[in-house]
Design a protein around this motif. Structure first.
Motif, PDB file in Angstrom:
ATOM      1  N   SER A 127      -9.322  -0.854  11.777  1.00 56.07           N
ATOM      2  CA  SER A 127      -9.525  -1.285  10.392  1.00 56.07           C
ATOM      3  C   SER A 127      -8.722  -2.526  10.030  1.00 56.07           C
ATOM      4  O   SER A 127      -9.195  -3.387   9.279  1.00 56.07           O
ATOM      5  CB  SER A 127      -9.172  -0.146   9.426  1.00 56.07           C
ATOM      6  OG  SER A 127      -7.811   0.230   9.551  1.00 56.07           O
ATOM      7  N   GLU A 137      -3.364   9.254   5.823  1.00 62.16           N
ATOM      8  CA  GLU A 137      -4.725   8.995   5.339  1.00 62.16           C
ATOM      9  C   GLU A 137      -4.696   8.237   4.021  1.00 62.16           C
ATOM     10  O   GLU A 137      -5.456   7.279   3.828  1.00 62.16           O
ATOM     11  CB  GLU A 137      -5.485  10.314   5.166  1.00 62.16           C
ATOM     12  CG  GLU A 137      -6.047  10.886   6.445  1.00 62.16           C
ATOM     13  CD  GLU A 137      -7.064  11.983   6.180  1.00 62.16           C
ATOM     14  OE1 GLU A 137      -7.036  12.587   5.077  1.00 62.16           O
ATOM     15  OE2 GLU A 137      -7.906  12.231   7.062  1.00 62.16           O
ATOM     16  N   ARG A 138      -3.832   8.647   3.136  1.00 64.99           N
ATOM     17  CA  ARG A 138      -3.747   7.995   1.828  1.00 64.99           C
ATOM     18  C   ARG A 138      -3.153   6.600   1.949  1.00 64.99           C
ATOM     19  O   ARG A 138      -3.604   5.673   1.269  1.00 64.99           O
ATOM     20  CB  ARG A 138      -2.910   8.854   0.876  1.00 64.99           C
ATOM     21  CG  ARG A 138      -3.556  10.178   0.521  1.00 64.99           C
ATOM     22  CD  ARG A 138      -4.775   9.947  -0.357  1.00 64.99           C
ATOM     23  NE  ARG A 138      -4.382   9.570  -1.718  1.00 64.99           N
ATOM     24  CZ  ARG A 138      -5.219   9.084  -2.621  1.00 64.99           C
ATOM     25  NH1 ARG A 138      -6.499   8.878  -2.301  1.00 64.99           N
ATOM     26  NH2 ARG A 138      -4.795   8.781  -3.838  1.00 64.99           N
ATOM     27  N   LYS A 174      -2.012  13.878   5.753  1.00 68.62           N
ATOM     28  CA  LYS A 174      -2.529  13.463   4.444  1.00 68.62           C
ATOM     29  C   LYS A 174      -1.870  12.157   3.992  1.00 68.62           C
ATOM     30  O   LYS A 174      -2.541  11.257   3.464  1.00 68.62           O
ATOM     31  CB  LYS A 174      -2.278  14.552   3.399  1.00 68.62           C
ATOM     32  CG  LYS A 174      -2.776  14.180   2.006  1.00 68.62           C
ATOM     33  CD  LYS A 174      -2.455  15.266   0.991  1.00 68.62           C
ATOM     34  CE  LYS A 174      -2.887  14.848  -0.406  1.00 68.62           C
ATOM     35  NZ  LYS A 174      -2.527  15.881  -1.412  1.00 68.62           N
ATOM     36  N   GLU A 210      -6.159   2.704  12.724  1.00 68.75           N
ATOM     37  CA  GLU A 210      -5.548   1.613  11.971  1.00 68.75           C
ATOM     38  C   GLU A 210      -5.799   0.263  12.643  1.00 68.75           C
ATOM     39  O   GLU A 210      -6.011  -0.747  11.965  1.00 68.75           O
ATOM     40  CB  GLU A 210      -4.047   1.874  11.832  1.00 68.75           C
ATOM     41  CG  GLU A 210      -3.730   3.040  10.918  1.00 68.75           C
ATOM     42  CD  GLU A 210      -2.309   3.548  11.048  1.00 68.75           C
ATOM     43  OE1 GLU A 210      -1.895   4.385  10.225  1.00 68.75           O
ATOM     44  OE2 GLU A 210      -1.593   3.125  11.990  1.00 68.75           O
ATOM     45  N   ASN A 212      -3.452   4.614   4.528  1.00 65.97           N
ATOM     46  CA  ASN A 212      -4.533   3.780   5.055  1.00 65.97           C
ATOM     47  C   ASN A 212      -5.596   3.496   3.996  1.00 65.97           C
ATOM     48  O   ASN A 212      -6.193   2.415   3.974  1.00 65.97           O
ATOM     49  CB  ASN A 212      -5.178   4.463   6.270  1.00 65.97           C
ATOM     50  CG  ASN A 212      -4.272   4.437   7.486  1.00 65.97           C
ATOM     51  OD1 ASN A 212      -3.468   3.527   7.647  1.00 65.97           O
ATOM     52  ND2 ASN A 212      -4.404   5.448   8.341  1.00 65.97           N
ATOM     53  N   TYR A 213      -5.835   4.462   3.129  1.00 63.87           N
ATOM     54  CA  TYR A 213      -6.792   4.275   2.040  1.00 63.87           C
ATOM     55  C   TYR A 213      -6.356   3.118   1.132  1.00 63.87           C
ATOM     56  O   TYR A 213      -7.148   2.239   0.783  1.00 63.87           O
ATOM     57  CB  TYR A 213      -6.916   5.567   1.227  1.00 63.87           C
ATOM     58  CG  TYR A 213      -7.724   5.439  -0.032  1.00 63.87           C
ATOM     59  CD1 TYR A 213      -9.115   5.440  -0.002  1.00 63.87           C
ATOM     60  CD2 TYR A 213      -7.091   5.294  -1.270  1.00 63.87           C
ATOM     61  CE1 TYR A 213      -9.863   5.314  -1.163  1.00 63.87           C
ATOM     62  CE2 TYR A 213      -7.826   5.163  -2.436  1.00 63.87           C
ATOM     63  CZ  TYR A 213      -9.207   5.181  -2.375  1.00 63.87           C
ATOM     64  OH  TYR A 213      -9.941   5.044  -3.536  1.00 63.87           O
ATOM     65  N   SER A 250       0.826  -1.210   0.000  1.00 60.22           N
ATOM     66  CA  SER A 250       0.000   0.000   0.000  1.00 60.22           C
ATOM     67  C   SER A 250       0.858   1.258   0.000  1.00 60.22           C
ATOM     68  O   SER A 250       0.517   2.256  -0.650  1.00 60.22           O
ATOM     69  CB  SER A 250      -0.941   0.002   1.209  1.00 60.22           C
ATOM     70  OG  SER A 250      -0.218  -0.100   2.427  1.00 60.22           O
ATOM     71  N   LYS A 255      -6.625  -0.724   2.234  1.00 58.68           N
ATOM     72  CA  LYS A 255      -7.868  -1.474   1.993  1.00 58.68           C
ATOM     73  C   LYS A 255      -7.745  -2.367   0.755  1.00 58.68           C
ATOM     74  O   LYS A 255      -8.382  -3.424   0.683  1.00 58.68           O
ATOM     75  CB  LYS A 255      -9.041  -0.518   1.851  1.00 58.68           C
ATOM     76  CG  LYS A 255      -9.361   0.278   3.120  1.00 58.68           C
ATOM     77  CD  LYS A 255     -10.512   1.244   2.889  1.00 58.68           C
ATOM     78  CE  LYS A 255     -10.907   1.960   4.172  1.00 58.68           C
ATOM     79  NZ  LYS A 255      -9.836   2.811   4.723  1.00 58.68           N
ATOM     80  N   ASP A 256      -6.944  -1.948  -0.211  1.00 60.30           N
ATOM     81  CA  ASP A 256      -6.748  -2.751  -1.422  1.00 60.30           C
ATOM     82  C   ASP A 256      -5.963  -4.035  -1.140  1.00 60.30           C
ATOM     83  O   ASP A 256      -5.985  -4.965  -1.957  1.00 60.30           O
ATOM     84  CB  ASP A 256      -5.991  -1.941  -2.488  1.00 60.30           C
ATOM     85  CG  ASP A 256      -6.781  -0.742  -2.977  1.00 60.30           C
ATOM     86  OD1 ASP A 256      -8.017  -0.730  -2.782  1.00 60.30           O
ATOM     87  OD2 ASP A 256      -6.169   0.179  -3.548  1.00 60.30           O
TER      88      ASP A 256
END
Length: 205
Positions: free
Chosen positions: A112, A66-67, A63, A109, A69-70, A23, A73-74
């Motif tokens: 999630s 956040e990105r 930022k 984190e 962690n975004y 990620s 998910k993948d």
């Protein structure tokens, strides 16, 4: 010998290496146009994003996290609980041993990436990256755990997979056990206990 066992999360309870590095690699390419080899990112394992990202030249840490962690998910499907961990946690609970975690993950984190695996029911105390001002390898996270749990450092052991975990435990006055199942370069970590598999912890106790 020990009545409190404190665990690291990444590389100790769950295998997140592919997700964490994949990620981050994807985030760097997507947001910054930087093509980075996975092996050049392994230094981030075991430390908070707020510590790792500045070393990559990223200035907007909020930022960047956040990105990161975004994109995690993948890669969630690649995260697994290490074999034997669930049985070990269950055995420790039945023996009335206090269990908790000290992690470089933030609370968000942890929710999630870790909570979905159903292991929180074994863990009575938690210290995340946002719970302390200083982070591993500084001893503050484990000292915070001892404070909130009331655990005696003399009868507590921290289980982790990195040099940062070892130094954190050492400087907090807590014994350390190295989780070889998630560790890289274990020969450079001089600790009393090195466990080949999670079940070896039961033998010690």
């Amino acid at each position: 010998m020990y009545n409190t066992v404190i665990f690291d999360v990444d590389g100790t309870l769950i295998d997140t290496e592919r997700a964490v590095l994949g990620s981050l690699q994807k985030m760097l390419k997507t947001d910054y146009g930087r093509v980075t080899e996975i092996q050049d990112l392994t230094f981030v394992l075991g430390i908070p994003g707020s510590t790792a990202l500045p070393q990559l030249g990223i200035k907007d840490i909020h930022k960047g996290n956040e990105r990161w962690n975004y994109f995690m998910k993948d890669f969630f499907s690649s995260i697994e609980v290490f074999n034997g961990i669930s049985d070990v946690l269950d055995t420790l609970k039945r023996r009335n041993i206090v269990q908790g975690i000290v992690t470089s993950k933030t609370t968000e984190e942890l929710i999630s990436d870790f909570v979905p695996f159903g292991l929180m029911r074994y863990l009575t105390h938690t210290v995340c990256a946002n719970d302390t001002e200083k982070h591993k390898p500084n001893p503050e996270p484990i000292l915070k755990f001892l404070e909130i749990s009331g655990a005696d450092p003399a009868t507590s052991i921290y289980i982790g997979d990195t040099i940062y975990d070892y130094e954190c435990a050492r400087d907090a006055g807590v014994d350390f056990g190295l989780a070889l199942w998630g560790c890289k370069n274990h020969e450079h970590i001089q600790t009393r206990y090195k466990f080949e598999k999670p079940q070896d912890l039961i033998k010690l106790l």
